[in-house]
Enzyme design. Sequence first.
Site, PDB file in Angstrom:
ATOM      1  N   PHE A 200       0.867  -1.179   0.000  1.00  0.00           N
ATOM      2  CA  PHE A 200       0.000   0.000   0.000  1.00  0.00           C
ATOM      3  C   PHE A 200       0.904   1.229   0.000  1.00  0.00           C
ATOM      4  CE2 PHE A 200      -2.984   3.014   1.923  1.00  0.00           C
ATOM      5  CZ  PHE A 200      -4.157   2.698   1.271  1.00  0.00           C
TER       6      PHE A 200
ATOM      7  N   ASP B 283       2.787  -5.835   7.690  1.00  0.00           N
ATOM      8  CA  ASP B 283       1.596  -5.012   7.786  1.00  0.00           C
ATOM      9  C   ASP B 283       0.391  -5.938   7.618  1.00  0.00           C
ATOM     10  OD1 ASP B 283      -0.588  -3.312   7.389  1.00  0.00           O
ATOM     11  OD2 ASP B 283       0.696  -1.728   6.578  1.00  0.00           O
TER      12      ASP B 283
ATOM     13  N   TYR C 136     -10.045  -0.476  11.327  1.00  0.00           N
ATOM     14  CA  TYR C 136     -11.330  -0.058  10.747  1.00  0.00           C
ATOM     15  C   TYR C 136     -11.734  -0.923   9.566  1.00  0.00           C
ATOM     16  CZ  TYR C 136      -7.871   2.585   8.014  1.00  0.00           C
ATOM     17  OH  TYR C 136      -6.767   2.941   7.301  1.00  0.00           O
ATOM     18  N   LYS C 137     -10.853  -1.876   9.167  1.00  0.00           N
ATOM     19  CA  LYS C 137     -11.200  -2.763   8.051  1.00  0.00           C
ATOM     20  C   LYS C 137     -11.937  -3.974   8.629  1.00  0.00           C
ATOM     21  CE  LYS C 137      -7.598  -0.699   5.250  1.00  0.00           C
ATOM     22  NZ  LYS C 137      -6.171  -0.693   4.899  1.00  0.00           N
TER      23      LYS C 137
HETATM   24  C1  LIG Z   1      -5.534   0.630   4.795  1.00  0.00           C
HETATM   25  C2  LIG Z   1      -4.041   0.613   4.805  1.00  0.00           C
HETATM   26  C3  LIG Z   1      -3.309   1.689   5.336  1.00  0.00           C
HETATM   27  C4  LIG Z   1      -3.986   2.940   5.825  1.00  0.00           C
HETATM   28  O1  LIG Z   1      -3.184   3.694   6.675  1.00  0.00           O
HETATM   29  P1  LIG Z   1      -3.840   4.806   7.600  1.00  0.00           P
HETATM   30  O2  LIG Z   1      -2.699   5.489   8.230  1.00  0.00           O
HETATM   31  O3  LIG Z   1      -4.720   4.089   8.581  1.00  0.00           O
HETATM   32  O4  LIG Z   1      -4.650   5.712   6.741  1.00  0.00           O
HETATM   33  C5  LIG Z   1      -1.928   1.577   5.375  1.00  0.00           C
HETATM   34  N1  LIG Z   1      -1.290   0.477   4.923  1.00  0.00           N
HETATM   35  C6  LIG Z   1      -1.967  -0.568   4.408  1.00  0.00           C
HETATM   36  C7  LIG Z   1      -1.215  -1.757   3.924  1.00  0.00           C
HETATM   37  C8  LIG Z   1      -3.357  -0.521   4.312  1.00  0.00           C
HETATM   38  O5  LIG Z   1      -4.023  -1.536   3.765  1.00  0.00           O
END
Ligand SMILES: *Cc1c(COP(=O)(O)O)cnc(C)c1O
Length: 397
Positions: free
Chosen positions: A113, A184, A209-210
């Site tokens: 991500f 992660d 939140y997922k």
């Molecule tokens: C959803 C997601 C994020 C989001 O990061 P936030 O700081 O919570 O906005 C980061 N890394 C991965 C791999 C994700 O899937």
Amino acid sequence: MSAFETRRDMFNLPEGITYLDGNSLGPLPKHAVDQTRRTMTDQWGEMLIMGWNKADWMALPGRLGDRIGRLIGAPVDSTVVGDTLSIKVYQAVASALELRPGRKRVLSDNGNFPTDLYMAKGLIDSLGQGHDLKVVDPEAVEDAIDESVAVVMLTHVDYRTGRLHDMAAITRKAHEAGALMIWDLAHSAGALPVDLAACNADFAVGCTYKYLNGGPGAPAFIYVRPDLIDQVRPALSGWLGHAAPFAFDLDYRPGEGISRMRVGTPPVLQMAVLDAALDAFDGVDMADIRARSIELSEQFIAEVEASCKQVELASPRDPHARGSQVSFRFEEGYAAMQALIARGVIGDFRAPDIMRFGFCPLYNTGEDVSRAAAVLSEIIASREWDQPQFKTRKAVT
Ligand SMILES: *Cc1c(COP(=O)(O)O)cnc(C)c1O
């Protein structure tokens, strides 16, 4: 059919909506409303500042960390909740780099991500010590691990395709090369079994939140291997990670164990929501969730492929090689997803052409799957997506 029993009644799922986007934002657990309201009225309202002691708000980050820890194979006292995932990524990479002072490379992959990559790059630039971020194809990660690598930083489940990395094998490879391993778990926690202790990961981070249904902006979590934590110097040395925050020392001393990964004041109300949301996992075995999720995703692929030839499976066909989502490529995927949403079937879109559907056995059923597959096929066959109102990109896709 597996023996898994749906907990759909625990969730607020609006009438007529088929929700397949719990991989982006889990639905509202109904009892979180009352529970959070009570935190506001009975705690904040009545106790005022005393809530920190009387309601033990200060213990929330560790207590919630342990509740999540149970779902990801983390021993007690090795996980703490707070901040956003981007911040937790930063903390993990910063601490890991300090533990490998002779090495200059962070290794990641282009399935990660982007924020994880941005945070690592931003940190490297601030350090100004000649580190580099090497980004390779997901399939090339193992071969790119060598003795120049300080830290391997990967996301377990690819957010676009759902492709799964082999946590145990890659962690082993990293350790053999003397590197540290950061996982992660954004798309893993609450979605599939993870065993951090068994695979010996050094650091893990993830959001709530997922699949954990903690609500928009819910705080993230970080795990550090228990035998490593005493050597970890927190880069974000906030007062609530201090050994004695209320001594108000002018000098920083890291707190005991995982508490040092705390930064500032915990978001108590958002944590109250998360606390309630985690009840949905009480007594649930992640292996059962996984088995049911595989059934649902296999059903979806079979039904879509039987009725819709224009979309192409973007996820691994082997269910054991993908997480709890299924993605299809379609050139007009954005418009098609908007048309689906207009019909009450909610998934999401990731550029350039990925239509993404998440499966959460806590509340998704075989009927959800059939409806989504049928509506998708209809929309594509009839070109229902080919209307101007479906083609204007919104800020969040
Ligand atoms: C959803 C997601 C994020 C989001 O990061 P936030 O700081 O919570 O906005 C980061 N890394 C991965 C791999 C994700 O899937």
